[in-house]
Each structure stands twice: as C-alpha cells, then as structure tokens.
Design a protein around this motif. Sequence first.
Motif, PDB file in Angstrom:
ATOM      1  N   VAL A  91       0.855  -1.237  -0.080  1.00 10.92           N
ATOM      2  CA  VAL A  91      -0.086   0.047  -0.106  1.00 10.92           C
ATOM      3  C   VAL A  91       0.903   1.181  -0.098  1.00 10.92           C
ATOM      4  N   TYR A  92       0.629   2.203  -0.870  1.00  8.99           N
ATOM      5  CA  TYR A  92       1.392   3.357  -1.025  1.00  8.99           C
ATOM      6  C   TYR A  92       0.813   4.457  -0.655  1.00  8.99           C
ATOM      7  N   TYR A  93       1.706   5.300   0.398  1.00  8.00           N
ATOM      8  CA  TYR A  93       0.873   6.315   0.844  1.00  8.00           C
ATOM      9  C   TYR A  93       1.843   7.856   0.224  1.00  8.00           C
ATOM     10  N   CYS A  94       0.810   8.839  -0.099  1.00  3.33           N
ATOM     11  CA  CYS A  94       1.776  10.092   0.067  1.00  3.33           C
ATOM     12  C   CYS A  94       1.419  10.975   1.265  1.00  3.33           C
ATOM     13  N   ALA A  95       2.571  11.895   1.473  1.00  4.37           N
ATOM     14  CA  ALA A  95       2.407  12.602   2.748  1.00  4.37           C
ATOM     15  C   ALA A  95       3.178  13.949   2.650  1.00  4.37           C
ATOM     16  N   ALA A  96       2.622  14.946   3.285  1.00  5.57           N
ATOM     17  CA  ALA A  96       3.230  16.171   3.274  1.00  5.57           C
ATOM     18  C   ALA A  96       3.725  16.663   4.710  1.00  5.57           C
ATOM     19  N   LYS A  97       5.130  17.379   4.523  1.00  7.69           N
ATOM     20  CA  LYS A  97       5.609  17.792   5.667  1.00  7.69           C
ATOM     21  C   LYS A  97       5.954  19.243   5.348  1.00  7.69           C
ATOM     22  N   TYR A  98       5.727  20.035   6.372  1.00  4.39           N
ATOM     23  CA  TYR A  98       5.971  21.448   6.132  1.00  4.39           C
ATOM     24  C   TYR A  98       7.435  21.875   6.092  1.00  4.39           C
ATOM     25  N   PHE A  99       7.448  22.356   4.783  1.00  4.72           N
ATOM     26  CA  PHE A  99       8.831  23.017   4.417  1.00  4.72           C
ATOM     27  C   PHE A  99       9.876  21.820   4.128  1.00  4.72           C
ATOM     28  N   ARG A 100      10.452  21.280   5.025  1.00  2.00           N
ATOM     29  CA  ARG A 100      11.835  20.363   4.723  1.00  2.00           C
ATOM     30  C   ARG A 100      11.410  19.012   4.877  1.00  2.00           C
ATOM     31  N   GLY A 101      11.762  18.213   3.781  1.00  2.00           N
ATOM     32  CA  GLY A 101      11.314  16.811   3.734  1.00  2.00           C
ATOM     33  C   GLY A 101      12.307  15.869   4.748  1.00  2.00           C
ATOM     34  N   SER A 102      11.937  14.752   4.777  1.00  2.00           N
ATOM     35  CA  SER A 102      12.334  13.787   5.751  1.00  2.00           C
ATOM     36  C   SER A 102      11.943  12.490   5.432  1.00  2.00           C
ATOM     37  N   ARG A 103      12.932  11.454   5.875  1.00  2.00           N
ATOM     38  CA  ARG A 103      12.693  10.023   5.553  1.00  2.00           C
ATOM     39  C   ARG A 103      11.619   9.318   6.742  1.00  2.00           C
TER      40      ARG A 103
END
Length: 121
Positions: A91-103
């Motif tokens: 199952v694939y999910y998209c996600a949003a993180k304010y400003f700077r990305g992360s793993r």
Amino acid sequence: HLAESGGGVVQAGGSLRLSCAAPEPTFSSYAMGWFRQVPGKEREFVAGISWLGDSTDYVDSVKGRFTASRDNDKNTAWLQMASLKPEDTAVYYCAAKYFRGSRNAAEYDYWGQGTQVTVSS
C-alpha cells in the motif's frame, strides 16, 4: 487532506503512476514524501521531493525506477513507477511535511488514504 489515486495490478516490468492531490492552498510550502507498507512491517520511505521540486530523494531499492515530481500550480504530486518488481507490492501513501522533507514518517503532517499496488510475477 491528501487524495491518492493510480494504484492497481500490474505485471512485473510494468509501470504505474500514482497521483496525490492536495486541497490546501499552501501545498507549495510542503515537501512531499511517498511511503509504502506491507502487512506486518513498518511504513517504509520510498521517495521524496522538496517543496520547490528541485530536489528528490529515493531509497536505494527504487533508484533509477521511480520518479517523484510535482506541480505546485495544480497542487498535485506524482510518483512514476517503472520496471516494477513483485517486491514493490504494498500500500503506497503520499504525505506532506511542512517545508523540509524527511525519511521519517512520524515527521509528516498530512497523509493520503493509501492506494494498493500489486505487482504480479
């Protein structure tokens, strides 16, 4: 907050494109991440793209096969998946993180509902 689409069943070697639409007008301020999860395992980082779209990050297992992109005018991000393998099934999910990305999945602010990708051998 995020609406995903594009999953399905595909044969090994095939391609799929996942879409992630964000209703928020501030979409352009968020880095986008793509994660996947199989039963019994933790959610795994797959790919990420910066808020401006000028930087991407991929887990080694998908480098050269998956491509993350986005269009801030359309409030939409995509994950183009090629040369799919049975081990990409999840199952694939998209996600949003304010400003700077992360793993790190725990750092993300918003998530899509998930879409099933099944790769048959």
